[in-house]
Design a protein around this motif. Sequence first.
Motif, mmCIF file in Angstrom:
data_model
loop_
_atom_site.group_PDB
_atom_site.id
_atom_site.type_symbol
_atom_site.label_atom_id
_atom_site.label_comp_id
_atom_site.label_asym_id
_atom_site.label_seq_id
_atom_site.Cartn_x
_atom_site.Cartn_y
_atom_site.Cartn_z
ATOM 1 N N LEU A 207 6.376 4.728 -0.503
ATOM 2 C CA LEU A 207 7.641 4.009 -0.581
ATOM 3 C C LEU A 207 8.236 3.843 0.812
ATOM 4 N N PHE A 208 8.223 4.896 1.609
ATOM 5 C CA PHE A 208 8.722 4.798 2.977
ATOM 6 C C PHE A 208 7.973 3.712 3.752
ATOM 7 N N LEU A 209 6.654 3.713 3.645
ATOM 8 C CA LEU A 209 5.852 2.730 4.374
ATOM 9 C C LEU A 209 6.134 1.307 3.896
ATOM 10 N N LEU A 210 6.288 1.124 2.590
ATOM 11 C CA LEU A 210 6.599 -0.200 2.052
ATOM 12 C C LEU A 210 7.952 -0.696 2.553
ATOM 13 N N LEU A 211 8.948 0.172 2.492
ATOM 14 C CA LEU A 211 10.278 -0.213 2.958
ATOM 15 C C LEU A 211 10.274 -0.499 4.450
ATOM 16 N N HIS A 212 9.575 0.330 5.206
ATOM 17 C CA HIS A 212 9.485 0.119 6.648
ATOM 18 C C HIS A 212 8.769 -1.201 6.954
ATOM 19 N N ALA A 213 7.616 -1.417 6.346
ATOM 20 C CA ALA A 213 6.825 -2.620 6.618
ATOM 21 C C ALA A 213 7.593 -3.882 6.255
ATOM 22 N N HIS A 214 8.383 -3.801 5.205
ATOM 23 C CA HIS A 214 9.189 -4.949 4.772
ATOM 24 C C HIS A 214 10.196 -5.361 5.845
ATOM 25 N N LYS A 215 10.728 -4.395 6.572
ATOM 26 C CA LYS A 215 11.750 -4.672 7.581
ATOM 27 C C LYS A 215 11.213 -4.715 9.012
ATOM 28 N N CYS A 216 10.014 -4.212 9.234
ATOM 29 C CA CYS A 216 9.463 -4.093 10.586
ATOM 30 C C CYS A 216 9.263 -5.469 11.225
ATOM 31 N N THR A 217 9.749 -5.603 12.440
ATOM 32 C CA THR A 217 9.638 -6.876 13.149
ATOM 33 C C THR A 217 8.558 -6.858 14.224
ATOM 34 N N VAL A 218 7.877 -5.745 14.380
ATOM 35 C CA VAL A 218 6.808 -5.655 15.376
ATOM 36 C C VAL A 218 5.612 -6.441 14.860
ATOM 37 N N SER A 219 5.163 -7.377 15.643
ATOM 38 C CA SER A 219 4.026 -8.193 15.246
ATOM 39 C C SER A 219 2.760 -7.646 15.867
ATOM 40 N N GLU A 220 1.728 -7.531 15.069
ATOM 41 C CA GLU A 220 0.444 -7.036 15.560
ATOM 42 C C GLU A 220 -0.392 -8.180 16.150
#
Length: 113
Positions: A23-36
């Motif tokens: 859940l933490f990873l999903l919430l983080h990934a949803h908001k993360c603006t760092v582009s790979e």
Amino acid sequence: MSVSHNSATFRDDHNRALLQQQLFLLLHAHKCTVSEEVPGQPAKCAVLHCIIMKGVLKHMIDCKVEEDCQFPHCSSSRRIIAHWKQCKDRSCKICNPLCGTRSARNQDEGIDR
């Protein structure tokens, strides 16, 4: 008897920790603006597995299989997100450690869209 009880408790605690982590990873990934995918820049999110969860969230947008999907983490992520969006239990051992406030949870409603 106490050994099996301790084993079951450990298993429950371990499963809860895994659900919290996902859940933490999903919430983080949803908001993360760092582009790979920034050419010439080694921009990389410091959160381990962020890029994997970004891929899961991207997949989920067009996934038609839903519950029986074989894409890694798709079905479990769908269930975890559904729980997160519906959970109103302030003592929930999955959600509460990640976000105790209702307003922050409401900001994440669009996670599966």
